[in-house]
Design a protein around this motif. Structure first.
Motif, mmCIF file in Angstrom:
data_model
loop_
_atom_site.group_PDB
_atom_site.id
_atom_site.type_symbol
_atom_site.label_atom_id
_atom_site.label_comp_id
_atom_site.label_asym_id
_atom_site.label_seq_id
_atom_site.Cartn_x
_atom_site.Cartn_y
_atom_site.Cartn_z
ATOM 1 N N ASN A 142 19.002 21.576 3.377
ATOM 2 C CA ASN A 142 20.416 21.278 3.150
ATOM 3 C C ASN A 142 21.128 20.712 4.361
ATOM 4 N N ILE A 143 20.583 19.662 4.908
ATOM 5 C CA ILE A 143 21.199 19.033 6.081
ATOM 6 C C ILE A 143 22.347 18.139 5.598
ATOM 7 N N ASN A 144 23.457 18.230 6.299
ATOM 8 C CA ASN A 144 24.635 17.443 5.941
ATOM 9 C C ASN A 144 24.331 15.952 5.897
ATOM 10 N N ASN A 145 24.835 15.268 4.868
ATOM 11 C CA ASN A 145 24.680 13.813 4.768
ATOM 12 C C ASN A 145 23.239 13.384 4.467
ATOM 13 N N VAL A 146 22.392 14.332 4.072
ATOM 14 C CA VAL A 146 20.993 14.011 3.809
ATOM 15 C C VAL A 146 20.624 14.406 2.385
ATOM 16 N N SER A 147 20.084 13.442 1.652
ATOM 17 C CA SER A 147 19.546 13.718 0.332
ATOM 18 C C SER A 147 18.109 13.236 0.313
ATOM 19 N N MET A 148 17.270 13.884 -0.422
ATOM 20 C CA MET A 148 15.876 13.438 -0.517
ATOM 21 C C MET A 148 15.592 12.959 -1.943
ATOM 22 N N ARG A 149 16.599 12.333 -2.522
ATOM 23 C CA ARG A 149 16.515 11.844 -3.881
ATOM 24 C C ARG A 149 15.442 10.778 -4.076
ATOM 25 N N GLU A 150 15.306 9.899 -3.096
ATOM 26 C CA GLU A 150 14.400 8.762 -3.266
ATOM 27 C C GLU A 150 13.097 8.960 -2.494
ATOM 28 N N LEU A 151 12.039 8.489 -3.107
ATOM 29 C CA LEU A 151 10.728 8.512 -2.480
ATOM 30 C C LEU A 151 10.095 7.152 -2.752
ATOM 31 N N SER A 152 10.031 6.331 -1.698
ATOM 32 C CA SER A 152 9.558 4.952 -1.839
ATOM 33 C C SER A 152 8.090 4.890 -1.452
ATOM 34 N N ASP A 162 -1.892 1.033 -5.695
ATOM 35 C CA ASP A 162 -1.876 2.483 -5.913
ATOM 36 C C ASP A 162 -0.571 3.007 -6.525
ATOM 37 N N PHE A 163 0.228 2.113 -7.140
ATOM 38 C CA PHE A 163 1.552 2.564 -7.584
ATOM 39 C C PHE A 163 1.492 3.608 -8.702
ATOM 40 N N GLU A 164 0.437 3.547 -9.526
ATOM 41 C CA GLU A 164 0.387 4.534 -10.615
ATOM 42 C C GLU A 164 0.179 5.951 -10.073
ATOM 43 N N ILE A 165 -0.680 6.055 -9.069
ATOM 44 C CA ILE A 165 -0.903 7.363 -8.447
ATOM 45 C C ILE A 165 0.389 7.835 -7.783
ATOM 46 N N ALA A 166 1.085 6.901 -7.119
ATOM 47 C CA ALA A 166 2.341 7.245 -6.446
ATOM 48 C C ALA A 166 3.364 7.770 -7.455
ATOM 49 N N VAL A 167 3.442 7.121 -8.607
ATOM 50 C CA VAL A 167 4.390 7.572 -9.636
ATOM 51 C C VAL A 167 3.989 8.960 -10.153
ATOM 52 N N GLU A 168 2.715 9.152 -10.356
ATOM 53 C CA GLU A 168 2.257 10.477 -10.806
ATOM 54 C C GLU A 168 2.637 11.563 -9.808
ATOM 55 N N GLU A 169 2.714 11.182 -8.524
ATOM 56 C CA GLU A 169 3.019 12.173 -7.484
ATOM 57 C C GLU A 169 4.494 12.206 -7.090
ATOM 58 N N GLY A 170 5.337 11.437 -7.768
ATOM 59 C CA GLY A 170 6.768 11.602 -7.537
ATOM 60 C C GLY A 170 7.547 10.427 -6.973
ATOM 61 N N ALA A 171 6.940 9.253 -6.877
ATOM 62 C CA ALA A 171 7.678 8.094 -6.360
ATOM 63 C C ALA A 171 8.903 7.795 -7.228
ATOM 64 N N THR A 172 9.996 7.395 -6.585
ATOM 65 C CA THR A 172 11.171 6.921 -7.342
ATOM 66 C C THR A 172 11.375 5.417 -7.153
#
Ligand SMILES: *Cc1c(COP(=O)(O)O)cnc(C)c1O
Length: 234
Positions: free
Chosen positions: A192-202, A208-218
């Motif tokens: 919970n650091i101020n001004n920090v969100s971990m919403r996106e995972l690029s 390898d994009f399918e594996i990345a999506v399976e593991e949580g890529a946004t």
């Protein structure tokens, strides 16, 4: 005449993302496909734009600026490549996300330019997930401290993490890397650091994009599977 069918390629990648989402029990709406158009002519981007594509990724400032000027301003531009501080000013006004923040000095420059333009620039922290010598990025174990150090800067909003996974023959070999990235983002979110969100995972590219999506890529960044191989000799 393009020899490849861009729209068909794009739709095919969308389908495969959809499949990966289903396998992982995720909603397809959680994943944004970024068409990585570096080295490709504006006419190709326009073809995709006319098909409804609004997210493009570039890795060079000058090329990014030229393409920004050419396409309608409802297009989202993702800076995904190594960014030199003296070039931030050319994209600060219009870039949607900078995926490749990996030094305090770069974050400070982005902050300064954003403030000048009276905006907040969404940024992602680039992680050298596999500890490769040749790659840019913060080491996983240093990520939290790095984020704490820059989180107070005005004009930036830390929105998540980005990584370029190692080149592997079998994309399954990157599953652990992607899983560790997801875990790192969950761990940091929990602080919970101020001004920090971990919403996106690029994470995730043509290989390898399918594996990345399976593991949580946004955000997945796909170039050659949409546009064809890049030719750097021209
Ligand atoms: C070029 C590039 C991509 C796209 O690579 P493909 O393998 O062609 O899909 C994705 N991310 C970054 C950072 C890149 O430089």
């Amino acid at each position: 005449m393009p020899s490849i069918n861009l729209v068909e390629n794009y739709e095919n990648i969308k389908q495969r993302i959809c499949g990966a989402c289903k396998r992982a029990g995720r909603a397809e709406s959680e994943v944004t496909l970024i068409a990585v158009s570096k080295t490709k002519p504006i006419s190709m981007l326009e073809d995709l734009y006319n098909h409804g594509v609004r997210h493009f990724g570039e890795n060079k400032v000058q090329e990014l600026s030229e393409k920004m000027d050419a396409l309608a301003n409802d297009t989202h531009w993702h800076m995904i490549g190594h960014l030199q501080r003296n070039k931030v000013k050319y994209i600060a006004n219009s870039v949607s996300y900078i995926h490749s923040v990996e030094s305090v000095r770069l974050a400070e420059t982005i902050s300064k330019e954003a403030v000048k333009h009276q905006r907040t620039i969404p940024i992602l922290i680039e992680i050298n997930a596999a500890g490769e010598e040749s790659k840019f990025g913060i080491r996983p174990e240093e990520t939290e401290a790095f984020i704490r150090e820059i989180s107070g800067l005005p004009g930036i909003k830390i929105c998540g993490l980005m990584t370029v996974a190692p080149f592997v023959e079998d994309p399954e070999d990157n599953r652990t890397v992607f899983r560790q990235m997801k875990q790192l983002s969950v761990d940091i979110e929990a602080k919970n650091i101020n001004n920090v969100s971990m919403r996106e995972l690029s994470m995730g590219m043509t290989n390898d994009f399918e594996i990345a999506v399976e593991e949580g890529a946004t955000f997945v960044r796909v170039g050659s599977a949409i546009f064809g191989e890049r030719d750097y000799s021209i």
